[in-house]
Design a protein around this motif. Sequence first.
Motif, PDB file in Angstrom:
ATOM      1  N   SER A 208     -31.188  38.149 -24.696  1.00 31.94           N
ATOM      2  CA  SER A 208     -32.606  38.324 -24.385  1.00 31.94           C
ATOM      3  C   SER A 208     -33.459  37.377 -25.230  1.00 31.94           C
ATOM      4  CB  SER A 208     -33.020  39.776 -24.634  1.00 31.94           C
ATOM      5  OG  SER A 208     -32.842  40.116 -25.994  1.00 31.94           O
TER       6      SER A 208
ATOM      7  N   ILE B 201     -39.143  31.147 -21.941  1.00 32.81           N
ATOM      8  CA  ILE B 201     -39.713  31.323 -20.603  1.00 32.81           C
ATOM      9  C   ILE B 201     -39.240  30.251 -19.627  1.00 32.81           C
ATOM     10  CG2 ILE B 201     -41.748  32.497 -21.513  1.00 32.81           C
ATOM     11  CD1 ILE B 201     -43.290  29.873 -21.192  1.00 32.81           C
TER      12      ILE B 201
ATOM     13  N   SER C 216     -36.330  27.790 -17.808  1.00 38.78           N
ATOM     14  CA  SER C 216     -34.902  27.699 -17.500  1.00 38.78           C
ATOM     15  C   SER C 216     -34.273  26.651 -18.410  1.00 38.78           C
ATOM     16  CB  SER C 216     -34.695  27.321 -16.034  1.00 38.78           C
ATOM     17  OG  SER C 216     -35.226  28.322 -15.188  1.00 38.78           O
TER      18      SER C 216
ATOM     19  N   LYS D 244     -32.388  31.959 -17.578  1.00 37.59           N
ATOM     20  CA  LYS D 244     -33.311  32.106 -16.461  1.00 37.59           C
ATOM     21  C   LYS D 244     -34.073  33.409 -16.649  1.00 37.59           C
ATOM     22  CE  LYS D 244     -33.534  32.051 -11.405  1.00 37.59           C
ATOM     23  NZ  LYS D 244     -32.762  31.995 -10.138  1.00 37.59           N
ATOM     24  N   SER D 245     -35.393  33.332 -16.500  1.00 37.44           N
ATOM     25  CA  SER D 245     -36.255  34.511 -16.666  1.00 37.44           C
ATOM     26  C   SER D 245     -36.048  35.162 -18.029  1.00 37.44           C
ATOM     27  CB  SER D 245     -36.005  35.529 -15.542  1.00 37.44           C
ATOM     28  OG  SER D 245     -36.257  34.949 -14.278  1.00 37.44           O
ATOM     29  N   LYS D 246     -35.989  34.336 -19.063  1.00 27.72           N
ATOM     30  CA  LYS D 246     -35.904  34.768 -20.462  1.00 27.72           C
ATOM     31  C   LYS D 246     -34.547  35.357 -20.846  1.00 27.72           C
ATOM     32  CE  LYS D 246     -40.849  35.905 -20.747  1.00 27.72           C
ATOM     33  NZ  LYS D 246     -41.843  36.930 -21.140  1.00 27.72           N
ATOM     34  N   ARG D 247     -33.579  35.317 -19.934  1.00 25.80           N
ATOM     35  CA  ARG D 247     -32.276  35.901 -20.245  1.00 25.80           C
ATOM     36  C   ARG D 247     -31.154  34.935 -19.883  1.00 25.80           C
ATOM     37  NH1 ARG D 247     -31.960  42.337 -18.697  1.00 25.80           N
ATOM     38  NH2 ARG D 247     -33.629  43.053 -20.077  1.00 25.80           N
TER      39      ARG D 247
END
Length: 301
Positions: free
Chosen positions: A6, A10, A12, A46-49
């Motif tokens: 996590s 923000i 990619s 991607k998408s902070k993860r």
Amino acid sequence: MDAWVSHAGIFSATIKFNEPLQVAWVNTSGDQVTPGSFSLDPLKVKSKRAYINQTVPFTIADEAAFSAFTSAMITQPNFTWHLTSDKLDVRALAFPTAHGLHFKKDVTLNGMNNFGRARLARRLQAARDDPAGGIVFSATTGLDNSSAFNVNLGTGSGANTVIKPGSNAVTLDGRLVPQTGTDALATTFELFTKYLNGEQADVVATGKSSIQADGRAVSWLSAGLTALELHVPFVAPGGAVSPIKAITIGDMSLEFSTHAPWAPVSNSRTVLAAMELPFGFGLEIEEISNRGRCRACQLDG
């Protein structure tokens, strides 16, 4: 390894580990020992993860430390790894690649916790007499592995016994050695009395070693298994056992007494009992006695 990272940003990005991740295990005293390391393929953010779904080998650097860690992983509800790695490369979108980054993270993972409370899953068989004395038995037991690790215990009843994450049915073989002492015989008597009555007795199985299919013993895994204390319920799967199936009385005599004229004592010299026990081993019965009293006799005259 099935996990995710996590707060990875923000944008990619791709994270490349140029060096293995060093694993420091935090023991119960709070000290950090380094049992080994493992490598990771590049991660996609991607998408902070960044999701991790990789099967990677673990390189053991210190066998004694890894043995101690294995003992803790098998017996404790959780454990903490301190992960570090240097020389990471990170490239986000079309930005230039950032080199030489450092990674440091504490991760708390579920342990096996002695496989929880074992339960009798399918069968319990006292299969046969042991030529060396005693009784050989086999129990198929349900074990719950709360960790994310597979453990290959080696040879059980089958070629390999592998305990996977989640619920497992594992066959455990054992031997009840001959008992001679007064206390030992009393314990054995209580154990089988509870079994015949359908009551549960708590039997503790302790780890001994891990013998793989090729006959080799894995030293660090065997060292970890010796710390295992597995509580196995010893109970008849079908409930209470009725060993006497039928009684045949060949003759009977009544003995009257002036002290209890309406409660004569009944005697017989030919009482045959048909018995059936749910065991596959030989059983020697040295003496059977029975004494009954007729309490509902009516005399004419």
